[in-house]
Each structure stands twice: as C-alpha cells, then as structure tokens.
Motif scaffolding. Sequence first.
Motif, PDB file in Angstrom:
ATOM      1  N   ARG A  12       1.187  -1.502  -3.358  1.00 40.79           N
ATOM      2  CA  ARG A  12       2.338  -0.891  -2.248  1.00 40.79           C
ATOM      3  C   ARG A  12       2.547  -2.040  -1.226  1.00 40.79           C
ATOM      4  NH1 ARG A  12       1.057   3.997   0.000  1.00 40.79           N
ATOM      5  NH2 ARG A  12       0.470   2.743   1.927  1.00 40.79           N
ATOM      6  N   PRO A  13       3.647  -1.863  -0.360  1.00 42.37           N
ATOM      7  CA  PRO A  13       4.132  -2.743   0.526  1.00 42.37           C
ATOM      8  C   PRO A  13       2.966  -3.221   1.387  1.00 42.37           C
ATOM      9  CG  PRO A  13       5.577  -0.937   0.404  1.00 42.37           C
ATOM     10  CD  PRO A  13       4.364  -0.292  -0.541  1.00 42.37           C
ATOM     11  N   ASP A  14       1.987  -2.521   1.956  1.00 45.02           N
ATOM     12  CA  ASP A  14       0.873  -2.899   2.739  1.00 45.02           C
ATOM     13  C   ASP A  14      -0.104  -3.789   1.939  1.00 45.02           C
ATOM     14  OD1 ASP A  14      -0.529  -1.199   1.285  1.00 45.02           O
ATOM     15  OD2 ASP A  14      -0.931   0.134   2.738  1.00 45.02           O
ATOM     16  N   GLY A  15       0.164  -4.006   0.610  1.00 48.88           N
ATOM     17  CA  GLY A  15      -0.946  -4.932  -0.294  1.00 48.88           C
ATOM     18  C   GLY A  15      -1.941  -4.218  -0.782  1.00 48.88           C
ATOM     19  N   ARG A  16      -2.048  -3.205  -0.452  1.00 48.83           N
ATOM     20  CA  ARG A  16      -3.121  -2.088  -1.025  1.00 48.83           C
ATOM     21  C   ARG A  16      -2.812  -1.689  -2.347  1.00 48.83           C
ATOM     22  NH1 ARG A  16      -5.583   2.647   2.527  1.00 48.83           N
ATOM     23  NH2 ARG A  16      -7.180   0.951   3.615  1.00 48.83           N
TER      24      ARG A  16
ATOM     25  N   THR B 213      -5.453   3.295  -2.314  1.00 52.55           N
ATOM     26  CA  THR B 213      -5.024   4.296  -1.346  1.00 52.55           C
ATOM     27  C   THR B 213      -5.368   5.352  -1.878  1.00 52.55           C
ATOM     28  OG1 THR B 213      -2.986   2.906  -1.415  1.00 52.55           O
ATOM     29  CG2 THR B 213      -2.985   5.198  -0.417  1.00 52.55           C
TER      30      THR B 213
END
Length: 281
Positions: free
Chosen positions: A170-174, A179
């Motif tokens: 995801r954009p947050d790196g997770r 998630t």
Amino acid sequence: MTALEPFGARLRRAMDERGPLCVGIDPHASLLAEWGLNDDVAGLERFSRTVVEAVAGRVAVLKPQIAFFERFGSRGLAVLEAAVAEARAAGALVVMDAKRGDIGSTMAAYAESFLHKDAPLFSDALTVSPYLGYGSLAPAVELARENGTGLFVLALTSNPEGAEVQHALRPDGRSVGATVLARLAAENAGQAPLGSFGAVVGATLGDLSPYDLEIGGPLLAPGIGAQGATPADLPRVFGAAVRNVVPNVSRGVLRHGPDVVALRDAAERFAEEIRAAVTSG
C-alpha cells in the motif's frame, strides 16, 4: 434463540478440551470415488453423514466447503443443512467455508445466510474475503457480534496466486495482508480469552516473522497433510501465535473413509500431534 457466547470463547474452550484441529468436509468427486460412492446426492449424503458421525463428537471444528454441496443444487444444500445441524448437535463448532465477499446489502445477505440465528445454514463462523476493501465486511462483522458468531478473513492464503494481491504494498508501505491482520487485531481488542475475528493463514508459507500474527483471534491454517505442511512445522511458521492456530486437515483424515473408526483414529492422531507441537513450541 438468544445470542451465543462469543465464538472466540467457545473456540478457545473447544481447542483446549478437544485439541486444536479443524477437519474439512470436502466431498469432491475423486474422494467420493475413493470411498466407493457415486458422484450424486446419495453419495454426498453418505459421505457427509459418515464424517460427522466419525469426528463431530471429538474434534473442535468441522469446516464444510460449500462448493462441493452447491454443485448438486437445492438437494446438495439440504444435505449440507443436515450436516451442519448434526455436527453442532454433537458439540463441534462449524466454520462454513464459503469465502463470501461483496458490498452493502449483498454482503449483509451473505452474512444473514450463515450467521443469522434463524438461518437454515446457521454456522458458528464463516470464511470471508476482504478484497473489495476490508470495510466491505462491516455487515458481517456486525451480525457476528450480535449473534456470538465469528469470521475467518482471508489474509495470507496458501495458494501461490494469492501473493500478487496479499503481498502488494500500500502507499504506507504496509502489505495488503499485513493490513488485514491489523484490522482484525483492532476487531479483537479487549476480547478474552480469544477474539471472534480470525485470519486464514496458510501453514505452508514458511517464515512469517515479518507479519504480526498475534491478532487476538484465531488463525485458521490450511495446508496440513496433503499440501505438505506437518504439525511439527506449526511453531516455526506461527511463532508466538501458535497457541491460537486452528490447523485444517482435510484429505489427511478423509482418505481413511468410509470406515468410521479409521476416520476417527486419523483425526485423533492429527489432534494429538498438533497438540504436542503447539505445546513444545
């Protein structure tokens, strides 16, 4: 019927008393043939009743795969309805393996089909897919809380194709899978001794140390037996979360049918091996 005690509490007790084993009820055509049964409704009914008779009074969880019943239409679903009722009456918890996933009123209808207390196929828990967005599961989460039932959400599955979605970042790196696990941990916060919202995490995936599997709920783990994983692998794969793992075994038990005693003995052997592995881990 009033709301049941929460699924997580009932599952924890069943695992402690009967051992942490889930036996799949997967009456596919080749297995019916191995049992000497016809690939028809009569064969389906004989198969299902035999499995329930053999193990429902002894194992913690039974998991029918709905597709193998749906292929016979309404008569197949009638067989499934009877198997679910008989399994629950014998003390096993039933996880309906339907992998439902949709949005809005459709997701609510799926949940009502399996988690509403008055549904003909009322089960203790349901497998669901979060890949229309985890929030799309809200109707099922709400109904499960209301009725004391549970969900097992696909998170890190054992099929190789799953990685292209579940390992995507995801954009947050997770990762997507991570998630899903985090969302489940939030659902289970404050629930003791075990939350009712579990993840499906394959026992064949090897080192899962990059993932936080301590979600406060159960981990349904396919892959033991025919897919290559063994009970001894569980501590290495699941680490500190191993006590909350519910390993699923299907063919490893079912291939011993149609003899009731042989089925029961196979299930008890797996349960003992899993309990020993979990304890040593």
